[in-house]
Write an enzyme that holds these catalytic residues in place. Structure first.
Site, PDB file in Angstrom:
ATOM      1  N   GLU A 104       0.926  -1.380  -0.035  1.00 24.56           N
ATOM      2  CA  GLU A 104      -0.174  -0.085  -0.122  1.00 24.56           C
ATOM      3  C   GLU A 104       0.948   1.228   0.047  1.00 24.56           C
ATOM      4  OE1 GLU A 104      -2.298  -1.417   3.288  1.00 24.56           O
ATOM      5  OE2 GLU A 104      -4.035  -1.089   2.123  1.00 24.56           O
ATOM      6  N   GLU A 124      -3.818  -9.508   3.665  1.00 24.64           N
ATOM      7  CA  GLU A 124      -4.838  -9.059   4.868  1.00 24.64           C
ATOM      8  C   GLU A 124      -5.915 -10.042   5.101  1.00 24.64           C
ATOM      9  OE1 GLU A 124      -3.510  -6.848   2.645  1.00 24.64           O
ATOM     10  OE2 GLU A 124      -2.799  -4.929   3.670  1.00 24.64           O
TER      11      GLU A 124
HETATM   12  C1  3H9 Z   1      -1.669  -4.832   6.992  1.00 24.31           C
HETATM   13  O1  3H9 Z   1      -0.563  -4.628   6.520  1.00 24.31           O
HETATM   14  C2  3H9 Z   1      -2.851  -3.986   7.303  1.00 24.31           C
HETATM   15  C3  3H9 Z   1      -2.797  -2.835   6.375  1.00 24.31           C
HETATM   16  O2  3H9 Z   1      -3.603  -3.098   5.065  1.00 24.31           O
HETATM   17  C4  3H9 Z   1      -3.543  -1.808   6.987  1.00 24.31           C
HETATM   18  C5  3H9 Z   1      -3.279  -1.026   8.190  1.00 24.31           C
HETATM   19  C6  3H9 Z   1      -4.044   0.033   8.521  1.00 24.31           C
HETATM   20  N1  3H9 Z   1       4.176  -7.508  11.881  1.00 24.31           N
HETATM   21  O3  3H9 Z   1       7.449 -15.276   9.105  1.00 24.31           O
HETATM   22  P1  3H9 Z   1       8.956 -15.115   9.607  1.00 24.31           P
HETATM   23  C7  3H9 Z   1       7.698 -11.209  12.332  1.00 24.31           C
HETATM   24  S1  3H9 Z   1      -1.580  -6.446   7.725  1.00 24.31           S
HETATM   25  C8  3H9 Z   1       4.972  -7.777  12.959  1.00 24.31           C
HETATM   26  O4  3H9 Z   1       9.265 -16.183  10.521  1.00 24.31           O
HETATM   27  P2  3H9 Z   1       9.961 -15.457   6.946  1.00 24.31           P
HETATM   28  C9  3H9 Z   1       7.361 -12.667  12.597  1.00 24.31           C
HETATM   29  O5  3H9 Z   1       6.212 -12.766  13.828  1.00 24.31           O
HETATM   30  C10 3H9 Z   1      -0.174  -7.319   7.409  1.00 24.31           C
HETATM   31  N2  3H9 Z   1       5.669  -9.037  12.678  1.00 24.31           N
HETATM   32  O6  3H9 Z   1       9.851 -14.920   8.489  1.00 24.31           O
HETATM   33  C11 3H9 Z   1       8.811 -13.306  12.938  1.00 24.31           C
HETATM   34  O7  3H9 Z   1       8.831 -12.846  14.266  1.00 24.31           O
HETATM   35  P3  3H9 Z   1       9.968 -13.876  15.342  1.00 24.31           P
HETATM   36  C12 3H9 Z   1       0.224  -7.523   6.079  1.00 24.31           C
HETATM   37  C13 3H9 Z   1       6.052  -9.428  11.789  1.00 24.31           C
HETATM   38  O8  3H9 Z   1      10.815 -15.048   6.107  1.00 24.31           O
HETATM   39  C14 3H9 Z   1       9.711 -12.552  12.126  1.00 24.31           C
HETATM   40  O9  3H9 Z   1       9.000 -11.187  11.727  1.00 24.31           O
HETATM   41  N3  3H9 Z   1       1.264  -8.192   6.150  1.00 24.31           N
HETATM   42  C15 3H9 Z   1       5.433  -9.309  10.766  1.00 24.31           C
HETATM   43  O10 3H9 Z   1       9.311 -17.138   6.957  1.00 24.31           O
HETATM   44  C16 3H9 Z   1       9.938 -13.151  10.894  1.00 24.31           C
HETATM   45  O11 3H9 Z   1       8.933 -13.687  10.204  1.00 24.31           O
HETATM   46  C17 3H9 Z   1       1.430  -9.828   6.186  1.00 24.31           C
HETATM   47  O12 3H9 Z   1       0.583 -10.336   6.455  1.00 24.31           O
HETATM   48  C18 3H9 Z   1       4.400  -8.222  10.584  1.00 24.31           C
HETATM   49  N4  3H9 Z   1       3.606  -7.624   9.575  1.00 24.31           N
HETATM   50  O13 3H9 Z   1       8.644 -14.663   6.224  1.00 24.31           O
HETATM   51  C19 3H9 Z   1       2.722 -10.439   6.138  1.00 24.31           C
HETATM   52  N5  3H9 Z   1       5.732 -10.091   9.682  1.00 24.31           N
HETATM   53  O14 3H9 Z   1      11.237 -14.035  14.804  1.00 24.31           O
HETATM   54  C20 3H9 Z   1       2.920 -11.159   7.353  1.00 24.31           C
HETATM   55  C21 3H9 Z   1       6.765 -10.834  10.148  1.00 24.31           C
HETATM   56  O15 3H9 Z   1       9.757 -13.158  16.586  1.00 24.31           O
HETATM   57  N6  3H9 Z   1       4.306 -11.805   7.105  1.00 24.31           N
HETATM   58  N7  3H9 Z   1       6.798 -10.699  11.289  1.00 24.31           N
HETATM   59  O16 3H9 Z   1       8.937 -15.255  15.458  1.00 24.31           O
HETATM   60  C22 3H9 Z   1       4.722 -12.987   6.406  1.00 24.31           C
HETATM   61  O17 3H9 Z   1       3.942 -13.354   5.638  1.00 24.31           O
HETATM   62  C23 3H9 Z   1       6.171 -13.412   6.557  1.00 24.31           C
HETATM   63  O18 3H9 Z   1       6.532 -12.980   8.179  1.00 24.31           O
HETATM   64  C24 3H9 Z   1       7.120 -12.737   5.625  1.00 24.31           C
HETATM   65  C25 3H9 Z   1       8.532 -13.494   6.076  1.00 24.31           C
HETATM   66  C26 3H9 Z   1       6.784 -13.524   4.146  1.00 24.31           C
HETATM   67  C27 3H9 Z   1       7.091 -11.255   5.466  1.00 24.31           C
END
Ligand code: 3H9
Length: 697
Positions: A104, A124
């Site tokens: 975004e 999301e």
């Molecule tokens: C959004 O954006 C809403 C908006 O539209 C509107 C707002 C108003 N936040 O998965 P991993 C942490 S909703 C906080 O093991 P990978 C995760 O917990 C969001 N923490 O790595 C982990 O922590 P820990 C939309 C986050 O390489 C560490 O980072 N975005 C977030 O296998 C490593 O993560 C998503 O839904 C976050 N957003 O995969 C993306 N993301 O080491 C969500 C990750 O303490 N994330 N962490 O356990 C993912 O899909 C995967 O983490 C990603 C990396 C593909 C990025």
């Protein structure tokens, strides 16, 4: 300047670099840093702004840990609008995963460039919300409604080349984000390229949104966010202007933010990342894993071998005879062919695996140099012990000796060999190359590095690994036995298996328990019942025999074409078998039970409360370390609807006192089955939840 957003001037270009490991989530400091950076660039007379991420990725989204807490300014939607409104030329250079709020932010820039390995997406809906910072309004304007709906309602990650074709990206180029970004901005400045705010683009062309809504709602099996996302995209076409569309997006976003489904899905997101983090394994190195042995090449053994081969390991598959070994190879080849068909494996890799990495054997000596041996033979203690005696004799020092048993006492197996510290349970779920769950059963004497090796193997195979202790059925099957019994009791008392299946699929399960039995094979449950009866059932336990009668007439479910349901060749699913209800009615009459009616709501409530109560016992006994380990087990191995977060999260959302009240009420009619879990009583007395326990341990 902000710690997490660097600011630097390169000629006329202000460069804002994000440095908020691990994934550059858009937490409040990042948002403040971006806003300050844009304002400073404008004040300092820059001509353009470049935004990119340091480390492994561009912004991977809003910071999910902030959800549910009081929001802090600047809010992401306002920040996106501010970036888009800047009089300077604003460009983002993407790498890694530009997801959710990350995409975004990129869409609010005037141009976007990415390196080829970048993935973009708006995932999301998988967190129970919709894009809330303009994604549902800007994406349809750049990519069209169809493409935007596909991305937003599925949450899928789109690779850079496809995103370029869709118009989400303007350019894809090899290099690092900073260098390609700077060169691109320079080119744009030289070409006198105009600012290009997406909000000023024409409204997208509408489609039949009601039909799209219905289709997405049906596909979501009760999950609301994808369908609500359709309505938000609809607003991009139908609202008077961009701001009105955004206001509608905000309204729908806030509705979902307050929903139980959002709480459940975000719990699932963090729980599945927490399961493999075990304090006792901190700093413990796993043993090396290059070659594994699989003993037994039936469906399970072949599935485990396939999974290991797909992960790049060498596999020795041991069977009793050359014919059985070849049959096992055929099963593996069929599994691999499926992987080729799904585009997960090239034909060259497929051939290489079968020719060079899979070895068939009929002699245990072939397992002499494997790093880990796992048996998937007949579920019988004496048979398992014989296999382990052979493994003990031939496997090298330091080899991990694993059993895939689903129920048997691994301490007893370990006690039968000279190296009990090397013994562990690795409980795969069938089909093992598809199902993501792996229960890692740590026995009393399992050495810490052997447990660490189990987790390392799970990670290598792409599994979600959950630590379990030894008991009959470990985490998942022990809980299954209890909620399955609850369903059987309801059938004896008046519900039909078909009503129960329907009520539970309506609740969100992929399949009801009786359809699952048909799929697994009714002979499996029959054998288990016979085993338990032989071992001696507690006289207070309620047993039933109607299912035995189905089996006695040769009806074992899908594989024989008839079980609880009748299956017709080529048709998905079955229709209720008319022979079932007479068997049940005969048993009720024999036992003097006058059937009563159950509402679907009561069926779901009893089934869920039975599940939660047993799960609380499993946690209380230390078989599962935390409630979240139960949640992840049920989500990944038992078709539990993800949007409830798992049974423990479901119970927290209902309120634990109400769950305990029901158990106490039902125990008045069936005191043996409905014995409250001491942990549940304790939590209620202390006014705490399962989530409180997750946080403490
Ligand atoms: C959004 O954006 C809403 C908006 O539209 C509107 C707002 C108003 N936040 O998965 P991993 C942490 S909703 C906080 O093991 P990978 C995760 O917990 C969001 N923490 O790595 C982990 O922590 P820990 C939309 C986050 O390489 C560490 O980072 N975005 C977030 O296998 C490593 O993560 C998503 O839904 C976050 N957003 O995969 C993306 N993301 O080491 C969500 C990750 O303490 N994330 N962490 O356990 C993912 O899909 C995967 O983490 C990603 C990396 C593909 C990025």
């Amino acid at each position: 300047m902000s710690q997490v957003i660097g600011y630097e001037k390169v000629g006329d270009i202000a460069v804002l670099s994000a440095n908020n490991p691990p994934v550059n989530a858009l937490g409040v400091d990042v948002r403040r840093g971006l806003l300050a950076g844009i304002e400073r660039a404008e004040t300092e007379g820059a001509l353009a702004v470049l935004i990119y991420g340091e480390g492994r990725t561009y912004f991977a989204g809003a910071d999910i840990r902030e959800f549910g807490k009081p929001p802090q300014e600047p809010w992401l939607p306002a920040l996106c609008d501010r970036i888009e409104a800047s009089p300077l030329l604003v460009v983002s250079a993407l790498h890694g995963t530009a997801l959710g709020g990350g995409l975004e932010v990129a869409l609010s820039c005037h141009y976007r460039i990415a390196i080829p390995s970048t993935k973009v997406g708006l995932p999301e809906v998988n967190l129970g919300i919709i894009p809330g910072a303009g994604g549902t309004q800007r994406l349809p304007r750049v990519a069209g409604v169809e493409a935007a709906l596909d991305m937003i309602t599925t949450g899928r990650h789109v690779r850079a080349p496809e995103a370029l074709e869709m118009g989400v990206l303007d350019k894809v180029q090899d290099g690092n984000p900073r260098d390609i970004g700077l060169a691109y901005v320079q080119d744009l400045l030289e070409a006198n390229a105009p600012r290009r705010p997406v909000c000023e683009m024409a409204r997208p062309v509408a489609i039949d949104f009601d039909a799209a809504y219905d289709a997405v709602l049906k596909k979501g099996r009760g999950q609301l966010s994808p369908a609500i996302a359709v309505r938000a995209v609809q607003a991009s076409c139908e609202s008077a202007d961009f701001a009105a569309g955004q206001a509608r997006e905000r309204e729908l976003f806030m509705e979902l933010m307050a929903s139980d489904q959002r709480k459940g899905l975000i719990h699932a997101f963090f729980a599945e990342r927490a399961v493999s983090k075990l304090p006792e394994l901190q700093g413990i190195s796993p043993r090396d894993l290059h070659k594994i042995g699989v003993i037994g090449g039936g469906t399970m053994g072949a599935g485990i071998a396939t999974s290991a081969l797909l992960a790049g390991l060498a596999v020795v598959l041991l069977e009793m005879s050359p014919e059985a070994a070849h049959a096992a190879k055929d099963r593996i080849a069929a599994n691999l062919a499926g992987a080729v068909k799904r585009g997960k494996l090239s034909t060259v890799e497929h051939d290489d695996i079968l020719q060079n990495r899979l070895t068939l054997a009929t002699d245990y000596d072939a397992l002499g140099d494997v790093d880990l041996a796992i048996e998937a033979v007949f579920e019988d203690m004496e048979v398992k012990k014989q296999v382990f005696a052979r493994l003990d004799a031939v496997c090298k020092n330091g080899a991990v000796l694993a059993t895939n048993t689903s129920y048997l006492d691994i301490n007893e197996i370990a006690g039968s060999v000279r190296r009990p510290g090397d013994v562990i349970g690795l409980h795969f779920f069938s089909p093992a190359h598809v199902m993501k769950l792996l229960e890692i059963v740590v026995a009393d004497q399992t050495a810490p590095e052997v447990a660490a090796t189990g987790f390392a193997l799970g990670k290598r195979l792409g599994k979600v690994s959950v630590r379990a202790g030894v008991c009959d059925g470990f985490i998942g099957n022990r809980i299954l036995n209890t909620y399955r019994s609850c369903a059987d009791h309801m059938v004896l008392d008046g519900a039909s298996p078909f009503q129960i299946d329907t009520a539970l699929t309506e609740f969100g399960f992929a399949m009801g328990p009786y359809a699952v039995s048909d799929l697994a094979g009714l002979d499996i449950g029959w054998a288990a019942r016979k085993r338990k009866r032989t071992a001696g059932l507690d006289p207070r336990a309620r047993d039933s025999f109607y299912a035995d009668k189905l089996c006695e007439t040769g009806h074992f479910g899908q594989k024989t074409g008839k079980g609880y349901y009748v299956y017709e060749m080529g048709k998905r699913g079955g229709t209720p078998n008319p022979e079932v209800m007479p068997l049940i009615e005969a048993e009720r009459a024999e036992r003097g039970i006058s059937p009563r009616t159950f509402t679907d709501k009561e069926i779901v409530r009893r089934y869920m409360v039975a599940m939660v109560n047993e799960a609380a016992k499993v946690v209380g006994d230390g078989i599962a370390r935390r409630p979240l380990d139960v949640d992840v087990t049920l989500l990944y191995g038992y078709g539990f609807p993800r949007y409830w977060g798992g049974p423990m999260k479901w119970a927290d959302l209902q309120g634990l006192p109400t769950v305990l009240d029901d158990i106490r009420k039902w125990s008045e009619e069936a005191s043996f089955f409905w014995q409250p879990a001491p942990l549940l009583e304790q939590l209620v007395a202390e006014n705490r939840s399962f989530d409180d326990l997750n946080r403490e341990t």
